[in-house]
Design a protein around this motif. Sequence first.
Motif, mmCIF file in Angstrom:
data_model
loop_
_atom_site.group_PDB
_atom_site.id
_atom_site.type_symbol
_atom_site.label_atom_id
_atom_site.label_comp_id
_atom_site.label_asym_id
_atom_site.label_seq_id
_atom_site.Cartn_x
_atom_site.Cartn_y
_atom_site.Cartn_z
ATOM 1 N N MET B 109 4.043 -39.140 7.521
ATOM 2 C CA MET B 109 4.447 -38.047 6.647
ATOM 3 C C MET B 109 4.208 -38.450 5.201
ATOM 4 N N TYR B 110 3.809 -37.493 4.367
ATOM 5 C CA TYR B 110 3.758 -37.765 2.929
ATOM 6 C C TYR B 110 4.288 -36.567 2.165
ATOM 7 N N LYS B 111 5.028 -36.844 1.126
ATOM 8 C CA LYS B 111 5.617 -35.767 0.328
ATOM 9 C C LYS B 111 5.686 -36.192 -1.129
ATOM 10 N N CYS B 112 5.981 -35.237 -1.981
ATOM 11 C CA CYS B 112 6.159 -35.495 -3.414
ATOM 12 C C CYS B 112 7.174 -36.618 -3.610
ATOM 13 N N ASP B 113 6.798 -37.611 -4.396
ATOM 14 C CA ASP B 113 7.737 -38.695 -4.673
ATOM 15 C C ASP B 113 8.097 -38.709 -6.159
ATOM 16 N N LEU B 114 7.879 -37.563 -6.805
ATOM 17 C CA LEU B 114 8.133 -37.414 -8.233
ATOM 18 C C LEU B 114 7.295 -38.452 -9.002
ATOM 19 N N CYS B 115 6.142 -38.766 -8.434
ATOM 20 C CA CYS B 115 5.271 -39.786 -9.036
ATOM 21 C C CYS B 115 6.113 -40.977 -9.475
ATOM 22 N N ILE B 116 6.747 -41.604 -8.540
ATOM 23 C CA ILE B 116 7.810 -42.553 -8.874
ATOM 24 C C ILE B 116 7.316 -43.714 -9.723
ATOM 25 N N ASP B 117 6.047 -44.108 -9.575
ATOM 26 C CA ASP B 117 5.583 -45.218 -10.411
ATOM 27 C C ASP B 117 5.555 -44.810 -11.878
ATOM 28 N N ARG B 118 5.456 -43.511 -12.152
ATOM 29 C CA ARG B 118 5.522 -43.026 -13.532
ATOM 30 C C ARG B 118 6.951 -42.676 -13.916
ATOM 31 N N SER B 119 7.591 -41.810 -13.116
ATOM 32 C CA SER B 119 8.877 -41.255 -13.552
ATOM 33 C C SER B 119 9.984 -42.309 -13.603
ATOM 34 N N LYS B 120 9.844 -43.401 -12.846
ATOM 35 C CA LYS B 120 10.898 -44.415 -12.921
ATOM 36 C C LYS B 120 10.904 -45.070 -14.301
ATOM 37 N N ASP B 121 9.767 -45.028 -14.993
ATOM 38 C CA ASP B 121 9.716 -45.566 -16.347
ATOM 39 C C ASP B 121 9.809 -44.473 -17.407
ATOM 40 N N GLY B 122 10.209 -43.291 -16.996
ATOM 41 C CA GLY B 122 10.379 -42.215 -17.965
ATOM 42 C C GLY B 122 9.090 -41.492 -18.330
ATOM 43 N N ILE B 123 7.973 -41.842 -17.673
ATOM 44 C CA ILE B 123 6.719 -41.136 -17.942
ATOM 45 C C ILE B 123 6.712 -39.859 -17.096
ATOM 46 N N PRO B 124 6.307 -38.733 -17.661
ATOM 47 C CA PRO B 124 6.345 -37.507 -16.858
ATOM 48 C C PRO B 124 5.453 -37.610 -15.636
ATOM 49 N N PRO B 125 5.837 -36.949 -14.528
ATOM 50 C CA PRO B 125 4.995 -36.925 -13.341
ATOM 51 C C PRO B 125 3.644 -36.290 -13.679
ATOM 52 N N MET B 126 2.649 -36.587 -12.861
ATOM 53 C CA MET B 126 1.306 -36.074 -13.086
ATOM 54 C C MET B 126 1.287 -34.568 -13.290
ATOM 55 N N CYS B 127 1.935 -33.828 -12.392
ATOM 56 C CA CYS B 127 1.830 -32.374 -12.458
ATOM 57 C C CYS B 127 2.382 -31.849 -13.779
ATOM 58 N N ALA B 128 3.516 -32.432 -14.234
ATOM 59 C CA ALA B 128 4.112 -31.966 -15.483
ATOM 60 C C ALA B 128 3.253 -32.355 -16.678
ATOM 61 N N SER B 129 2.557 -33.496 -16.581
ATOM 62 C CA SER B 129 1.744 -33.897 -17.731
ATOM 63 C C SER B 129 0.548 -32.981 -17.936
ATOM 64 N N VAL B 130 0.041 -32.385 -16.851
ATOM 65 C CA VAL B 130 -1.189 -31.616 -17.031
ATOM 66 C C VAL B 130 -0.965 -30.114 -17.134
ATOM 67 N N CYS B 131 0.210 -29.651 -16.755
ATOM 68 C CA CYS B 131 0.426 -28.202 -16.704
ATOM 69 C C CYS B 131 0.160 -27.578 -18.078
ATOM 70 N N PRO B 132 -0.843 -26.685 -18.194
ATOM 71 C CA PRO B 132 -1.206 -26.138 -19.499
ATOM 72 C C PRO B 132 -0.295 -24.993 -19.936
#
Lengths: 360, 186
Positions: B109-132
């Motif tokens: 199974m795979y699901k959204c992990d809130l881009c944990i390698d980014r969001s755990k350090d306070g960096i926005p998840p991929m989807c939020a960073s690109v949403c225009p």
Amino acid sequence: MQTNTSINKKTGRSINDAFASKFAKSMFLSVSALVILSFIGTRMFTHVDLNLYGYMVGTIVFIGGFFYRFIAWGERPPTKILIKKGLKLLKRKSTPKTAVNHLGIYDFIKNRGLYRWVQHILIGWGCVLACMVTFPLVFGWMYFTMDDNGHYTIVLMGLNLMTVKADGIIAWFSYNALNISASMVIAGVCMALHRRLKNMQARAEQKFIYDFLPLYLLLFISITGLLLTVQNVFLHGWMQPQMSLIHQFSVIVTLIYLPFGKLAHIPFRPVSVFARNYREHYGDQAMKECKVCGDHFVSVEQSNDVINVLGVNEMEFNMQDGFNLAELCLPCRRKYRISRFSGFATHQVKVKEANQNAKG
Amino acid sequence: MKKRLYLELENCIGCRSCLAACTQCGGHEERNRNYVYDVNPLVNRQTMPLMCLHCVNPACARSCPAQAIQIHETGAVLSALVEKCIGCQNCTIACPYGIPKFDTEQNLMYKCDLCIDRSKDGIPPMCASVCPSNTLQWLTDEEIEAKQKQFNLDNGKWVTSMPYLEGETNVRVNLPGILQGVTKLF
Ligand code: SF4
Ligand code: SF4
Ligand code: SF4
């Protein structure tokens, strides 16, 4: 837990009353089994290799840790259901095939990448081979005797299995089995370390303690094990007793750690066979139809089991408009959510969900 | 400063950047874990994204017999641990929003992990960073509150998350104003 006590009460005095807990009972039974097997294997303890007693202690601590974890895990509602039904379905015709696929050749890992598969085969089978040689020796289930010069007798469970020439091929494999397995594990661990250090996909999610520690432990065991052979062959046994202690110590530490970290998937993995049997068996019996689109999306049995499990956690997804979310297939469930956000009944529009894979 | 994913659904223009961005997050092996839906596909072009809402009491993790779905200290509900997932698919049918995806070939199974390698350090998840279109944003609780004030219409129509969802979630969802007849100024 509660259902357990009530069952015990109903049957009056059962054998379980003799034990303080499930844990105590499992521990008692397995340690007894070990002792009995060793008793038979060593011809009433006449062939015990006391140099190996450290491993015995390690194994018993491992069994303790294993039951501690396994019982806590098996008490969780979803696990309990799966184990119970999985045991019942073990007699399915497809079980051996599934077991070989999942536990022997790891087909599903091949689909995750050839590199990972090779690495897993090397580590997995290296460890299995090493255990198959070490533990029978530790508990005296297998040992070698030399009756006439130039010939060894392999004794398995107290029975003379076969007599082999001391310089024959079988004897060579027996002496070198641990060297072969150590080489396999070292190669596999190096592949895994390389991937963990270089591959960005792997690096994103790894943690030192969880992902690296087990690899370093395995590497340490294999290298100290190989060094024993090197000392024996090239250094006339120089420092061998010390190295033997270090090696024993590394194995014991790993055994103790095993049920608690990433390596815990080794003893727990057979449940994946249960899961496959469970899905196939109940899938053949009756499939659940999506209330909206009519698609068969899961077996009735599994759907009910999940509803029950969520019920235990006080989760029930009954909607105001009369149905339960568990009655919807996954695409319809997602569209239904959109409809809850928008107020428009997206799930009633007979259009397949479009363009969900970011391909233009 | 703890930030959350915040969704302002009616802003979505259907560009599917979030789907493309999700494939690029570390550990996702180039597969996206989110969805974008046409609200009324045969009539108009309104779209809305749908992703894991990171439930406080996640049905997916509660139903998993292998304890493969871990909850990160930030509250993110992680994707299945590869060595633990036994492929039973309980999680996919437990999630009230139908989020977890399943790969039958990999038995995983795979699901959204809130881009944990980014969001755990306070960096926005991929989807939020690109949403225009600012549909997906990465905000602190104060900022979300400020937004609520900004749009407070005093008629109960501006609501984040509850009671329109099935339980408390770590992701905040803003119910669309436009579709409720409320004009919004960006
Ligand atoms: S939205 Fe679904 S997948 Fe996400 S945490 Fe909740 S139950 Fe799990
Ligand atoms: S498919 Fe994997 S993650 Fe999902 S419930 Fe089963 S074991 Fe857990
Ligand atoms: S938060 Fe990350 S994993 Fe989740 S949908 Fe967005 S990009 Fe994908």
